[in-house]
Design a protein around this motif. Structure first.
Motif, PDB file in Angstrom:
ATOM      1  N   LEU A 145       0.832  -1.208   0.000  1.00  0.00           N
ATOM      2  CA  LEU A 145       0.000   0.000   0.000  1.00  0.00           C
ATOM      3  C   LEU A 145       0.866   1.257   0.000  1.00  0.00           C
ATOM      4  N   LEU A 146       1.950   1.215   0.770  1.00  0.00           N
ATOM      5  CA  LEU A 146       2.873   2.354   0.807  1.00  0.00           C
ATOM      6  C   LEU A 146       3.518   2.577  -0.561  1.00  0.00           C
ATOM      7  N   LEU A 147       3.855   1.479  -1.248  1.00  0.00           N
ATOM      8  CA  LEU A 147       4.438   1.594  -2.593  1.00  0.00           C
ATOM      9  C   LEU A 147       3.450   2.237  -3.567  1.00  0.00           C
ATOM     10  N   LEU A 148       2.177   1.844  -3.472  1.00  0.00           N
ATOM     11  CA  LEU A 148       1.152   2.414  -4.352  1.00  0.00           C
ATOM     12  C   LEU A 148       1.007   3.915  -4.128  1.00  0.00           C
ATOM     13  N   ILE A 149       0.965   4.307  -2.850  1.00  0.00           N
ATOM     14  CA  ILE A 149       0.766   5.720  -2.519  1.00  0.00           C
ATOM     15  C   ILE A 149       1.976   6.548  -2.925  1.00  0.00           C
ATOM     16  N   THR A 150       3.168   6.117  -2.485  1.00  0.00           N
ATOM     17  CA  THR A 150       4.381   6.897  -2.787  1.00  0.00           C
ATOM     18  C   THR A 150       4.676   6.905  -4.287  1.00  0.00           C
ATOM     19  N   GLY A 151       4.482   5.764  -4.944  1.00  0.00           N
ATOM     20  CA  GLY A 151       4.719   5.709  -6.375  1.00  0.00           C
ATOM     21  C   GLY A 151       3.775   6.614  -7.148  1.00  0.00           C
ATOM     22  N   GLY A 152       2.504   6.599  -6.774  1.00  0.00           N
ATOM     23  CA  GLY A 152       1.541   7.474  -7.425  1.00  0.00           C
ATOM     24  C   GLY A 152       1.888   8.940  -7.238  1.00  0.00           C
ATOM     25  N   LEU A 153       2.323   9.293  -6.024  1.00  0.00           N
ATOM     26  CA  LEU A 153       2.719  10.676  -5.746  1.00  0.00           C
ATOM     27  C   LEU A 153       3.967  11.069  -6.536  1.00  0.00           C
ATOM     28  N   LEU A 154       4.900  10.131  -6.681  1.00  0.00           N
ATOM     29  CA  LEU A 154       6.125  10.410  -7.448  1.00  0.00           C
ATOM     30  C   LEU A 154       5.814  10.661  -8.920  1.00  0.00           C
ATOM     31  N   VAL A 155       4.951   9.823  -9.489  1.00  0.00           N
ATOM     32  CA  VAL A 155       4.565  10.016 -10.886  1.00  0.00           C
ATOM     33  C   VAL A 155       3.872  11.367 -11.048  1.00  0.00           C
ATOM     34  N   SER A 189      -4.603  17.130 -17.559  1.00  0.00           N
ATOM     35  CA  SER A 189      -4.246  16.763 -18.936  1.00  0.00           C
ATOM     36  C   SER A 189      -4.294  15.249 -19.116  1.00  0.00           C
ATOM     37  N   ALA A 190      -4.540  14.833 -20.352  1.00  0.00           N
ATOM     38  CA  ALA A 190      -4.663  13.401 -20.649  1.00  0.00           C
ATOM     39  C   ALA A 190      -3.359  12.652 -20.373  1.00  0.00           C
ATOM     40  N   GLN A 191      -2.226  13.246 -20.761  1.00  0.00           N
ATOM     41  CA  GLN A 191      -0.940  12.575 -20.566  1.00  0.00           C
ATOM     42  C   GLN A 191      -0.635  12.360 -19.092  1.00  0.00           C
ATOM     43  N   HIS A 192      -0.956  13.359 -18.257  1.00  0.00           N
ATOM     44  CA  HIS A 192      -0.717  13.223 -16.813  1.00  0.00           C
ATOM     45  C   HIS A 192      -1.576  12.107 -16.228  1.00  0.00           C
ATOM     46  N   ILE A 193      -2.857  12.108 -16.575  1.00  0.00           N
ATOM     47  CA  ILE A 193      -3.777  11.088 -16.053  1.00  0.00           C
ATOM     48  C   ILE A 193      -3.366   9.699 -16.515  1.00  0.00           C
ATOM     49  N   ILE A 194      -2.974   9.568 -17.794  1.00  0.00           N
ATOM     50  CA  ILE A 194      -2.541   8.272 -18.329  1.00  0.00           C
ATOM     51  C   ILE A 194      -1.297   7.773 -17.606  1.00  0.00           C
ATOM     52  N   ALA A 195      -0.345   8.691 -17.339  1.00  0.00           N
ATOM     53  CA  ALA A 195       0.891   8.301 -16.643  1.00  0.00           C
ATOM     54  C   ALA A 195       0.582   7.732 -15.263  1.00  0.00           C
ATOM     55  N   VAL A 196      -0.285   8.418 -14.511  1.00  0.00           N
ATOM     56  CA  VAL A 196      -0.637   7.955 -13.163  1.00  0.00           C
ATOM     57  C   VAL A 196      -1.389   6.629 -13.219  1.00  0.00           C
ATOM     58  N   MET A 197      -2.313   6.506 -14.170  1.00  0.00           N
ATOM     59  CA  MET A 197      -3.111   5.280 -14.271  1.00  0.00           C
ATOM     60  C   MET A 197      -2.256   4.088 -14.699  1.00  0.00           C
ATOM     61  N   ILE A 198      -1.308   4.318 -15.614  1.00  0.00           N
ATOM     62  CA  ILE A 198      -0.409   3.223 -16.026  1.00  0.00           C
ATOM     63  C   ILE A 198       0.339   2.686 -14.817  1.00  0.00           C
ATOM     64  N   PHE A 199       0.853   3.610 -13.982  1.00  0.00           N
ATOM     65  CA  PHE A 199       1.608   3.167 -12.807  1.00  0.00           C
ATOM     66  C   PHE A 199       0.712   2.411 -11.823  1.00  0.00           C
ATOM     67  N   LEU A 200      -0.412   3.007 -11.444  1.00  0.00           N
ATOM     68  CA  LEU A 200      -1.277   2.407 -10.426  1.00  0.00           C
ATOM     69  C   LEU A 200      -1.853   1.076 -10.896  1.00  0.00           C
ATOM     70  N   CYS A 201      -2.387   1.042 -12.111  1.00  0.00           N
ATOM     71  CA  CYS A 201      -2.980  -0.198 -12.622  1.00  0.00           C
ATOM     72  C   CYS A 201      -1.918  -1.282 -12.805  1.00  0.00           C
ATOM     73  N   GLY A 202      -0.739  -0.879 -13.279  1.00  0.00           N
ATOM     74  CA  GLY A 202       0.340  -1.845 -13.465  1.00  0.00           C
ATOM     75  C   GLY A 202       0.794  -2.456 -12.156  1.00  0.00           C
ATOM     76  N   LEU A 203       0.968  -1.618 -11.126  1.00  0.00           N
ATOM     77  CA  LEU A 203       1.438  -2.128  -9.834  1.00  0.00           C
ATOM     78  C   LEU A 203       0.366  -2.968  -9.155  1.00  0.00           C
ATOM     79  N   ILE A 204      -0.902  -2.574  -9.281  1.00  0.00           N
ATOM     80  CA  ILE A 204      -1.991  -3.368  -8.702  1.00  0.00           C
ATOM     81  C   ILE A 204      -2.055  -4.740  -9.378  1.00  0.00           C
ATOM     82  N   TYR A 205      -1.888  -4.751 -10.695  1.00  0.00           N
ATOM     83  CA  TYR A 205      -1.895  -6.022 -11.427  1.00  0.00           C
ATOM     84  C   TYR A 205      -0.767  -6.932 -10.943  1.00  0.00           C
ATOM     85  N   LEU A 206       0.432  -6.389 -10.808  1.00  0.00           N
ATOM     86  CA  LEU A 206       1.584  -7.179 -10.375  1.00  0.00           C
ATOM     87  C   LEU A 206       1.430  -7.643  -8.926  1.00  0.00           C
TER      88      LEU A 206
END
Length: 227
Positions: free
Chosen positions: A31-41, A55-72
């Motif tokens: 959970l800490l990784l998800l929060i800190t990683g999302g904040l870093l992105v 902006s679309a690029q900002h939202i996509i960047a955050v979603m790629i990180f969060l969805c990717g880490l949740i999947y893993l």
């Protein structure tokens, strides 16, 4: 309150949060990784790349990180090929910067035009941390990672003060030197390799190579935060 005092207080708070999280177990650390990683992105895209949070690029960047880490997180195992790709990609990045004499803004301009790349850029190293959490002796491995990064930073400061003359990447971090970066990586490599052999009773060429790769990742992350 001075900037130094503020940084000390912030560091103590972060250490307390980390200790509590490690005590609570792998789920809390994830959970800490998800929060800190999302904040870093978010910080990287908004503050460094100057992208609006709407902006679309900002939202996509955050979603790629969060969805990717949740999947893993829900995968029983993380592919070793993904971990290898994470390290090799950062090695190539650093080698490119060395060839460019650390004065080119080409990399920054490419990332600014494609800010969504911030998502996978941060997902790769965070997936390596997630891999450690899936190991039986995850706590010792996490502590070893913290020691490794501390040694990189301390070694870089020491060698940079004594032998530093050529700047590493003055556009991003005017104080960091090439000799400091090499000295930090070698210091961490030698001491960490000894600790691995002492506590885990094994050491191989591949393991030493992995440690060296992680020290390069630490240097890359430090450069990003310097901006």
């Amino acid at each position: 309150m001075t900037n130094t005092q503020l940084r000390i207080i912030s560091a103590l708070i972060l250490i307390l949060i980390l200790v509590v999280t490690l005590f609570l177990g792998p789920s809390a650390v994830t959970l800490l990784l998800l929060i800190t990683g999302g904040l870093l992105v978010d910080e990287f895209s908004h503050n460094m790349l100057k992208k609006s949070r709407s902006s679309a690029q900002h939202i996509i960047a955050v979603m790629i990180f969060l969805c990717g880490l949740i999947y893993l997180t829900f995968q029983t195992e993380i592919s070793s090929w993904l971990l290898l790709f994470a390290m090799v990609s950062n090695w190539l990045w650093l080698i490119y910067l060395l060839l460019e004499k650390m004065e080119s803004r080409r990399v920054l301009n490419i990332i600014k035009k494609n800010a969504y790349l911030a998502g996978p850029f941060f997902l790769l190293p965070f997936s390596c941390l997630l891999f450690l959490l899936k190991q039986p002796r995850w706590l010792e491995l996490i502590l070893l990672m913290l020691i490794m990064n501390f040694l990189v930073d301390s070694g870089a400061w020491f060698f940079g003060k004594l032998f530093g003359n050529k700047k590493l990447w003055p556009v991003i971090s005017p104080k960091k030197t090439i000799n400091g970066a090499i000295g930090g990586s070698l210091t961490s490599l030698v001491i960490t390799s000894y600790l691995i052999y002492y506590f885990f009773d094994k050491l191989s060429f591949l393991l030493v190579l992995s440690v060296l790769g992680i020290t390069f990742l630490a240097q890359a992350g430090d450069l990003i935060e310097s901006k």
